[in-house]
Design a protein around this motif. Structure first.
Motif, PDB file in Angstrom:
ATOM      1  N   SER A  20      19.080 -17.908  75.386  1.00  0.00           N
ATOM      2  CA  SER A  20      18.072 -18.834  75.896  1.00  0.00           C
ATOM      3  C   SER A  20      17.204 -18.175  76.967  1.00  0.00           C
ATOM      4  N   SER A  21      17.833 -17.410  77.848  1.00  0.00           N
ATOM      5  CA  SER A  21      17.073 -16.696  78.873  1.00  0.00           C
ATOM      6  C   SER A  21      16.141 -15.667  78.245  1.00  0.00           C
ATOM      7  N   LEU A  22      16.641 -14.975  77.210  1.00  0.00           N
ATOM      8  CA  LEU A  22      15.795 -13.996  76.523  1.00  0.00           C
ATOM      9  C   LEU A  22      14.611 -14.683  75.855  1.00  0.00           C
ATOM     10  N   SER A  23      14.861 -15.814  75.191  1.00  0.00           N
ATOM     11  CA  SER A  23      13.774 -16.533  74.525  1.00  0.00           C
ATOM     12  C   SER A  23      12.715 -16.984  75.528  1.00  0.00           C
ATOM     13  N   THR A  24      13.178 -17.433  76.688  1.00  0.00           N
ATOM     14  CA  THR A  24      12.232 -17.843  77.726  1.00  0.00           C
ATOM     15  C   THR A  24      11.391 -16.656  78.189  1.00  0.00           C
ATOM     16  N   TYR A  25      12.025 -15.505  78.345  1.00  0.00           N
ATOM     17  CA  TYR A  25      11.280 -14.310  78.778  1.00  0.00           C
ATOM     18  C   TYR A  25      10.287 -13.885  77.695  1.00  0.00           C
ATOM     19  N   LEU A  26      10.704 -13.936  76.437  1.00  0.00           N
ATOM     20  CA  LEU A  26       9.791 -13.574  75.352  1.00  0.00           C
ATOM     21  C   LEU A  26       8.585 -14.500  75.322  1.00  0.00           C
ATOM     22  N   ALA A  27       8.850 -15.799  75.529  1.00  0.00           N
ATOM     23  CA  ALA A  27       7.757 -16.772  75.479  1.00  0.00           C
ATOM     24  C   ALA A  27       6.781 -16.604  76.640  1.00  0.00           C
ATOM     25  N   LYS A  28       7.287 -16.161  77.784  1.00  0.00           N
ATOM     26  CA  LYS A  28       6.426 -16.050  78.968  1.00  0.00           C
ATOM     27  C   LYS A  28       5.751 -14.693  79.109  1.00  0.00           C
ATOM     28  N   GLU A  29       6.430 -13.634  78.671  1.00  0.00           N
ATOM     29  CA  GLU A  29       5.924 -12.288  78.958  1.00  0.00           C
ATOM     30  C   GLU A  29       5.524 -11.506  77.711  1.00  0.00           C
ATOM     31  N   ILE A  30       6.343 -11.530  76.679  1.00  0.00           N
ATOM     32  CA  ILE A  30       6.127 -10.630  75.547  1.00  0.00           C
ATOM     33  C   ILE A  30       5.102 -11.185  74.560  1.00  0.00           C
ATOM     34  N   PHE A  31       5.326 -12.404  74.089  1.00  0.00           N
ATOM     35  CA  PHE A  31       4.425 -12.946  73.072  1.00  0.00           C
ATOM     36  C   PHE A  31       2.997 -13.141  73.575  1.00  0.00           C
ATOM     37  N   PRO A  32       2.782 -13.642  74.799  1.00  0.00           N
ATOM     38  CA  PRO A  32       1.390 -13.725  75.261  1.00  0.00           C
ATOM     39  C   PRO A  32       0.682 -12.372  75.252  1.00  0.00           C
ATOM     40  N   THR A  33       1.411 -11.303  75.577  1.00  0.00           N
ATOM     41  CA  THR A  33       0.815  -9.968  75.541  1.00  0.00           C
ATOM     42  C   THR A  33       0.389  -9.596  74.125  1.00  0.00           C
ATOM     43  N   HIS A  34       1.265  -9.876  73.142  1.00  0.00           N
ATOM     44  CA  HIS A  34       0.931  -9.558  71.753  1.00  0.00           C
ATOM     45  C   HIS A  34      -0.227 -10.412  71.240  1.00  0.00           C
ATOM     46  N   VAL A  35      -0.244 -11.685  71.613  1.00  0.00           N
ATOM     47  CA  VAL A  35      -1.353 -12.543  71.195  1.00  0.00           C
ATOM     48  C   VAL A  35      -2.662 -12.043  71.787  1.00  0.00           C
ATOM     49  N   ILE A  53      21.560 -19.775  69.691  1.00  0.00           N
ATOM     50  CA  ILE A  53      21.920 -18.361  69.681  1.00  0.00           C
ATOM     51  C   ILE A  53      20.908 -17.544  68.887  1.00  0.00           C
ATOM     52  N   SER A  54      19.686 -18.023  68.786  1.00  0.00           N
ATOM     53  CA  SER A  54      18.646 -17.306  68.056  1.00  0.00           C
ATOM     54  C   SER A  54      17.436 -17.105  68.948  1.00  0.00           C
ATOM     55  N   SER A  55      17.010 -15.852  69.071  1.00  0.00           N
ATOM     56  CA  SER A  55      15.803 -15.581  69.839  1.00  0.00           C
ATOM     57  C   SER A  55      14.567 -16.127  69.138  1.00  0.00           C
ATOM     58  N   LEU A  56      14.664 -16.345  67.820  1.00  0.00           N
ATOM     59  CA  LEU A  56      13.538 -16.907  67.074  1.00  0.00           C
ATOM     60  C   LEU A  56      13.301 -18.376  67.397  1.00  0.00           C
ATOM     61  N   SER A  57      14.184 -18.975  68.198  1.00  0.00           N
ATOM     62  CA  SER A  57      13.960 -20.360  68.620  1.00  0.00           C
ATOM     63  C   SER A  57      12.707 -20.490  69.476  1.00  0.00           C
ATOM     64  N   VAL A  58      12.140 -19.351  69.890  1.00  0.00           N
ATOM     65  CA  VAL A  58      10.892 -19.389  70.651  1.00  0.00           C
ATOM     66  C   VAL A  58       9.782 -20.057  69.840  1.00  0.00           C
ATOM     67  N   PHE A  59       9.888 -19.999  68.494  1.00  0.00           N
ATOM     68  CA  PHE A  59       8.858 -20.604  67.654  1.00  0.00           C
ATOM     69  C   PHE A  59       8.996 -22.118  67.560  1.00  0.00           C
ATOM     70  N   CYS A  60      10.134 -22.659  67.983  1.00  0.00           N
ATOM     71  CA  CYS A  60      10.311 -24.107  67.929  1.00  0.00           C
ATOM     72  C   CYS A  60       9.353 -24.819  68.887  1.00  0.00           C
ATOM     73  N   ASP A  61       9.132 -24.206  70.043  1.00  0.00           N
ATOM     74  CA  ASP A  61       8.215 -24.794  71.021  1.00  0.00           C
ATOM     75  C   ASP A  61       6.772 -24.347  70.798  1.00  0.00           C
ATOM     76  N   ARG A  62       6.584 -23.284  70.012  1.00  0.00           N
ATOM     77  CA  ARG A  62       5.229 -22.776  69.762  1.00  0.00           C
ATOM     78  C   ARG A  62       5.003 -22.604  68.260  1.00  0.00           C
ATOM     79  N   PRO A  63       4.820 -23.703  67.527  1.00  0.00           N
ATOM     80  CA  PRO A  63       4.560 -23.568  66.086  1.00  0.00           C
ATOM     81  C   PRO A  63       3.269 -22.827  65.782  1.00  0.00           C
ATOM     82  N   ASP A  64       2.334 -22.782  66.745  1.00  0.00           N
ATOM     83  CA  ASP A  64       1.112 -22.009  66.514  1.00  0.00           C
ATOM     84  C   ASP A  64       1.427 -20.519  66.401  1.00  0.00           C
ATOM     85  N   TRP A  65       2.440 -20.059  67.133  1.00  0.00           N
ATOM     86  CA  TRP A  65       2.861 -18.662  66.990  1.00  0.00           C
ATOM     87  C   TRP A  65       3.519 -18.441  65.634  1.00  0.00           C
ATOM     88  N   LEU A  66       4.232 -19.453  65.128  1.00  0.00           N
ATOM     89  CA  LEU A  66       4.802 -19.325  63.797  1.00  0.00           C
ATOM     90  C   LEU A  66       3.702 -19.190  62.750  1.00  0.00           C
TER      91      LEU A  66
END
Length: 792
Positions: A357-372, A427-440
């Motif tokens: 969960s902590s990793l998913s939060t970090y990905l959502a805040k730091e990694i994915f915005p950079t890629h977008v 237990i899935s880092s891909l749960s980051v897409f649950c809150d951001r379906p636009d990223w999916l």
């Protein structure tokens, strides 16, 4: 350790007066330790006095409860006697109005007694709850004072938790037996909430301080390839295993305290939400585990900031942290959790889910915005390849990480934990897409573009449109369907997309993703097959063998792909996705024609619409193949059918088949040989059956119903010609004449004896049945019988 003094404005007037009277000069500071000792002694005395008073109150309350129980028993007896008296008066109405009046009075008296009893119970319950809540508030205040004086407040906090549990038990009982006392329950809840608002933060703060004194979080060791896959790295020093003596005892007590508070809060939520919001998830992350994960992850983020462009290092470090400390969850903390009787929790599970969960939060805040942001920047310049590759690389890392994390859960024997969709999210880092379906959606667009770019190269290769070089181990079914290699290429890429879709921890999101990626791939294949067939039809009208073979291969590819999709759709995974289709959004526009049919009406499975379109494509072009061959056969058979005189003549000497019939039959056999070689078995069966039906109708209407006169020689000639025709179809069935029902029955009529055919009952329903005529109407039978000529 010296502490800073509080601001002057925060001190009360009594405190300022006390300090001024005791510490009025610098010399008074020498007696400050003595003063502090006296204050502590007084506080201890006051606490003891408070404890004695609580004991006295408890003693008085016990006596009062005992007396009130006796009074309640008396009231119950009175109520029972009054009820019995009321029953007796109601069963003896002979005394008339006086007895009825006395019954009414007794009934009113019984109601009044019941009301008084209810008031008494309410007063007793309110007094008991007030006493319990007062004990809670006193314990919380005492905890605050001891905390300020650096005394051990753990015992007082435990007492407060025990009292809270007693209070909750009383509230649960009140809720069940007297739901009308809502205001009393609400008032108690309000006071308890205020106490918990002080108790929980204080307990968490003490727990954090204790963890810091234990040396948590530990230093993060450097990853190396030599120890990355070991169960536990040798260089990791786990403070949870090294703590000893009082520190270990204090940590265990603090852990139990947090668990007790969390269980208490869970019970209160269950009581407060009963019958209202049953869908609310009451399973919350374990506080004590979160307090271990949060500081450790904060320490790890110092390294993450250096690896924004190297996310593989981030996932490697997170997995290492998860693996290195997961055993301590089982060996040390799980027994404490069992002791706390906190049901429905596993320390290993909570540790892993908190890390992820902590990793998913970090990905959502730091990694994915950079890629977008990179995708947006490169879209302006028209060079998106690097950003897309980086995105797909990140997804690959997330999928690989989730599989390794799930292996840690399964290793512990918690495989059932992974079966539930909600648990898999934790237990899935891909749960980051649950809150951001636009990223999916963005992921699906990138995935689809990447796959279609690869498939363009496959489609441009002419070898892939042949059957040569197939790998039997992979495409045995493809060989059975005589499908070209291109269908195997599409299936291979579609399987990769489906495998990535399986990693998404939500059925609805999996359905959405497969509709945005997998379905367009199938439509692309279908469009490509349709284009090839149309090109073949436009160039030669399917007159030459090359065009027939080209269409046949396209039909084979459609048949093979359809069979694979039907097999897939029998799997539970695809059936569940099919049920979620109603919630899907439409596919975003693409540069190809596949976008127009992204989301159709939901069926039983996810690919219902695609299967239907593939079947429709096959049916249409199989029918066209049959029509083309039938049209050519008709053109070569035209002179044969126009020659009506031949049915009045004897057959030519040395010929068993009419010479004009041989050319048409040779054409038919040549085309059928090409189709048999090129088409799969199922669709070829459809072609020859459709062709047989067309030839049957053609010969029947063109010869038997043409008013031609049939003599004995003509009947023999027709029988020989049809026997050869049936023999040509005999290679594909045992009784070919059964597929030419009209012609066969017409020939049967012509061969009947004169007495049978010239019978007045010809065409009668009974006569038709006796002579085995089932496919001809009475009118058709009469016309054939009329055209039969007998010489003698």
């Amino acid at each position: 350790m010296a502490r800073s003094l509080p601001p002057y404005s925060s001190l009360s007037a009594n405190t300022i007066f006390f300090l001024n009277s005791k510490l009025s000069s610098e010399q008074d500071l020498d007696v400050a330790p003595t003063l502090l000792s006296e204050l502590r002694t007084e506080c201890d005395d006051l606490d003891q006095s408070l404890s004695d008073l609580n004991a006295q109150i408890q003693s008085h309350l016990t006596r009062h409860t005992s007396q009130s129980g006796r009074v309640g028993s008396l009231f119950s007896n009175i109520h029972a006697q009054l009820h019995g008296l009321l029953q007796s008066t109601s069963h003896s109405p002979s005394d008339g109005v006086s007895r009825r009046g006395m019954g009414d009075e007794l009934q009113a008296l019984a109601k009044e007694v019941a009301r008084v009893e209810t008031v008494r119970k309410y007063a007793e319950t309110a007094l008991k709850l007030d006493t319990l809540v007062g004990d809670i508030e006193d314990a919380v205040s005492s905890t605050l004072r001891r905390h300020a004086l650096k005394n051990n407040s753990e015992d007082t906090r435990e007492k407060a938790i025990r009292t809270l549990k007693l209070t909750e038990d009383v509230l649960i009982s009140v809720t069940k037996t007297h739901p009308q006392w809502e205001r009393l329950v609400s008032a108690v809840d309000h006071r308890v909430d205020r106490a918990l608002a002080i108790l929980r933060p204080q307990a968490i703060a003490d727990h954090r301080a204790l963890l810091a004194s234990l040396g948590w979080p530990p230093l993060l060791s450097t990853l190396s390839s030599s120890n990355q896959d070991e169960k536990r790295s040798n260089d990791v020093q786990n403070p949870l295993f090294t703590m000893q003596g009082d520190l270990k005892h204090q940590y265990c007590e603090s852990f139990l305290t947090l668990c007790g508070l969390q269980e208490l809060q869970r019970q209160r939520k269950i009581r407060q939400l009963v019958g209202r919001y049953s869908e609310v998830a009451l399973h919350q992350p374990l506080w004590a585990i979160e307090e271990l994960v949060n500081p450790l992850f904060i320490e790890a983020q110092r390294h993450f900031s250096k690896w924004i462009d190297k996310p593989e290092f981030i996932f490697a470090l997170v997995y290492k942290i998860t693996r290195d400390y997961v055993d301590s969850m089982d060996e040390l903390l799980q027994p404490l959790l069992d002791k706390a009787m906190l049901s429905g929790y596993s320390c290993r599970e909570e540790w892993i889910s908190a890390i992820v969960s902590s990793l998913s939060t970090y990905l959502a805040k730091e990694i994915f915005p950079t890629h977008v942001s990179q995708l947006n920047d490169e879209s302006v310049t028209g060079t998106e390849s690097q950003a897309r590759l980086a995105w797909l690389h990140l997804i690959d890392l997330m999928i690989a990480f989730d599989k390794r994390i799930q292996s840690l859960v399964v290793y512990s024997g918690l495989s059932l934990f992974l079966d539930e969709d909600g648990n898999l999210l934790k237990i899935s880092s891909l749960s980051v897409f649950c809150d951001r379906p636009d990223w999916l959606d963005l992921w699906a667009e990138i995935e689809l573009t990447d796959v279609l770019d690869k498939l363009k190269l496959e489609m441009a290769n002419d070898i892939n449109w042949s059957n040569e070089g197939q790998v039997a181990s992979i495409l045995s079914a493809q060989e059975d369907h005589k499908s070209p290699l291109i269908s195997g290429a599409f299936l291979r890429y579609l399987s990769l997309v489906v495998d990535r879709c399986r990693s998404i921890p939500s059925i609805s999101l999996s359905s959405r993703f497969i509709r945005l990626t997998g379905a367009p791939m199938i439509w692309k294949l279908l469009d490509c097959l349709l284009l090839r067939c149309q090109e073949a039809e436009g160039l030669t009208a399917l007159a030459d063998d090359t065009a027939l073979t080209k269409v046949a291969k396209s039909v084979n590819a459609a048949r093979f792909f359809e069979s694979v999709l039907v097999e897939w759709c029998e799997d539970v995974f695809f059936l569940e996705m099919g049920l979620s289709q109603a919630d899907q959004l439409e596919t975003p526009d693409e540069n190809i024609s596949i976008s127009r049919r992204s989301v159709e009406a939901p069926g039983n499975s996810i690919f219902d619409e695609e299967i239907r379109k593939l079947e429709q494509f096959r049916t249409e072009w199989v029918e066209k193949l049959s029509t083309v061959v039938l049209r050519g056969f008709d053109a070569r058979l035209r002179d044969y059918m126009k020659n009506k005189k031949q049915w009045q003549e004897k057959r030519e000497e040395g010929w068993t088949v009419s010479r004009s019939f041989i050319g048409a039959l040779d054409y038919l056999q040549g085309k059928m040989s090409v189709l048999e070689e090129g088409l799969n078995k199922n669709d070829f069966t459809g072609v020859w059956r459709s062709l047989a039906t067309g030839i049957d109708r053609m010969i029947f209407n063109g010869i038997l119903m043409s008013n031609a006169k049939f003599y004995d020689g003509g009947v023999e000639r027709l029988g020989n010609d049809l026997a050869v025709l049936f023999g040509a179809f005999g290679a594909w069935c045992l009784r070919p004449e059964g597929f030419f029902p009209k012609v066969s029955e017409g020939l049967k009529l012509l061969r009947l004896a004169k007495t049978q055919l010239k019978n007045n009952l010809v065409g009668d329903e009974r006569w038709l049945k006796e002579n085995g005529i089932r496919h001809l109407s009475p009118t058709q039978v009469e016309q054939i019988a009329k055209n039969r000529v007998y010489i003698s």
